[in-house]
Design an enzyme around this catalytic site. Sequence first.
Site, mmCIF file in Angstrom:
data_model
loop_
_atom_site.group_PDB
_atom_site.id
_atom_site.type_symbol
_atom_site.label_atom_id
_atom_site.label_comp_id
_atom_site.label_asym_id
_atom_site.label_seq_id
_atom_site.Cartn_x
_atom_site.Cartn_y
_atom_site.Cartn_z
ATOM 1 N N ASP A 11 0.663 -1.036 -0.109
ATOM 2 C CA ASP A 11 0.124 -0.017 0.092
ATOM 3 C C ASP A 11 0.860 1.216 -0.228
ATOM 4 O OD1 ASP A 11 -2.299 1.768 0.493
ATOM 5 O OD2 ASP A 11 -2.018 1.722 2.657
ATOM 6 N N SER A 12 0.302 2.313 -0.438
ATOM 7 C CA SER A 12 1.079 3.649 -0.161
ATOM 8 C C SER A 12 1.427 3.974 1.146
ATOM 9 C CB SER A 12 0.193 4.836 -1.056
ATOM 10 O OG SER A 12 -1.169 4.872 0.092
ATOM 11 N N CYS A 74 -3.754 -1.036 -2.053
ATOM 12 C CA CYS A 74 -4.093 0.316 -2.271
ATOM 13 C C CYS A 74 -4.830 0.300 -3.345
ATOM 14 C CB CYS A 74 -2.912 1.135 -2.547
ATOM 15 S SG CYS A 74 -2.930 2.994 -3.036
ATOM 16 N N GLU A 153 -6.139 9.326 9.774
ATOM 17 C CA GLU A 153 -4.808 9.155 10.314
ATOM 18 C C GLU A 153 -4.653 10.021 11.386
ATOM 19 O OE1 GLU A 153 -1.433 9.185 7.386
ATOM 20 O OE2 GLU A 153 -2.577 7.591 6.355
ATOM 21 N N CYS A 185 -11.201 2.718 -0.753
ATOM 22 C CA CYS A 185 -10.051 3.509 0.007
ATOM 23 C C CYS A 185 -9.525 2.576 0.928
ATOM 24 C CB CYS A 185 -10.129 4.652 0.223
ATOM 25 S SG CYS A 185 -8.628 5.519 1.090
ATOM 26 N N HIS A 187 -8.364 3.555 3.900
ATOM 27 C CA HIS A 187 -8.850 3.955 4.952
ATOM 28 C C HIS A 187 -10.246 3.946 5.306
ATOM 29 C CE1 HIS A 187 -4.776 5.411 4.399
ATOM 30 N NE2 HIS A 187 -4.670 6.151 5.545
HETATM 31 N N1 DGL Z 1 -3.834 3.598 0.019
HETATM 32 C C1 DGL Z 1 -4.767 4.753 -0.697
HETATM 33 C C2 DGL Z 1 -5.900 3.982 -1.300
HETATM 34 O O1 DGL Z 1 -6.380 3.109 -1.004
HETATM 35 C C3 DGL Z 1 -5.301 5.884 0.332
HETATM 36 C C4 DGL Z 1 -3.982 6.581 0.907
HETATM 37 C C5 DGL Z 1 -3.429 7.410 -0.377
HETATM 38 O O2 DGL Z 1 -3.910 8.433 -0.753
HETATM 39 O O3 DGL Z 1 -1.964 7.065 -0.551
HETATM 40 O O4 DGL Z 1 -6.551 4.725 -2.203
#
Ligand code: DGL
Length: 267
Positions: A11-12, A74, A153, A185, A187
């Site tokens: 993931d990011s 992600c 976050e 997403c 999150h």
């Molecule tokens: N992991 C990203 C997503 O699922 C969210 C966080 C980001 O913007 O990097 O889209």
Amino acid sequence: MKNNKAIAVFDSGIGGLTVVSSLMKRLPGENIIYFGDTARVPYGIKSVETINRYAAQITKFLTQKEVKLLIVACNTMAAVAFQTIKDLSGVPVLEVIDAGARNAVAQTRAKAIGVIGTPATINSNAYARAIRLLDSKVKIFSQACPLFVPLVEEGWINHPATKLIAREYLKPVLDEKIDTLVLGCTHYPLLKPLLQEAVGGKIKLIDSAEAMADIAAQLIEKQKISNDANAAPEYHFYVSDVPYRFQAIGEKFLGRKFDQVKLVSLQ
Ligand code: DGL
């Protein structure tokens, strides 16, 4: 043929731990390697070129390890860099968008689905494409929610400000009489109770993390690559930075104590 190589999830940032958490429950015997690009998060507001470059670096890093399956946790990377990842991987690759789309199409009765995600995910139209491939009659209403990632976050998962912002973001999709809303997403599953309250009890929320774990379990069973070792599974976590409040956020995402993590720098 059994296989004790790890499932690699990336993931990011650490948001993809929502997928790891679902995998640990669904596939408790599997070894898992996780990479979160915490030094460069958020990806959701970056350009397609940059996201592809970062995704390629992560794929190269993970495929140097003993892995049998890559999972793109992600949504943003899955939306705009899936082909890059697939071309470099050499092992099967699963991603959250297909998982979420399948679950949403299976759930909708009104054939009207809302999708929320980062600006990069929504602008890519990847969810709309994936849903239409499965059912061309479904109507899709998308909404970018860029403030949700920083709010999660910050730990504001039940904060009045988040409720207000959620109502504002969701107004246009709710006007369309959707009966299913995809949380597109990493999150957003953490905002599930707040979002359910905002949309009302009749709208089904689709958590891509849960759908992803089910699809991974099916693939592992079909390919007969489940880990048959008797030892307890190993979990390895890699990040590119250890940010402020890392431990607290990580434990929230994982729903349990956050194990030791290794710092790596990707080029
Ligand atoms: N992991 C990203 C997503 O699922 C969210 C966080 C980001 O913007 O990097 O889209």
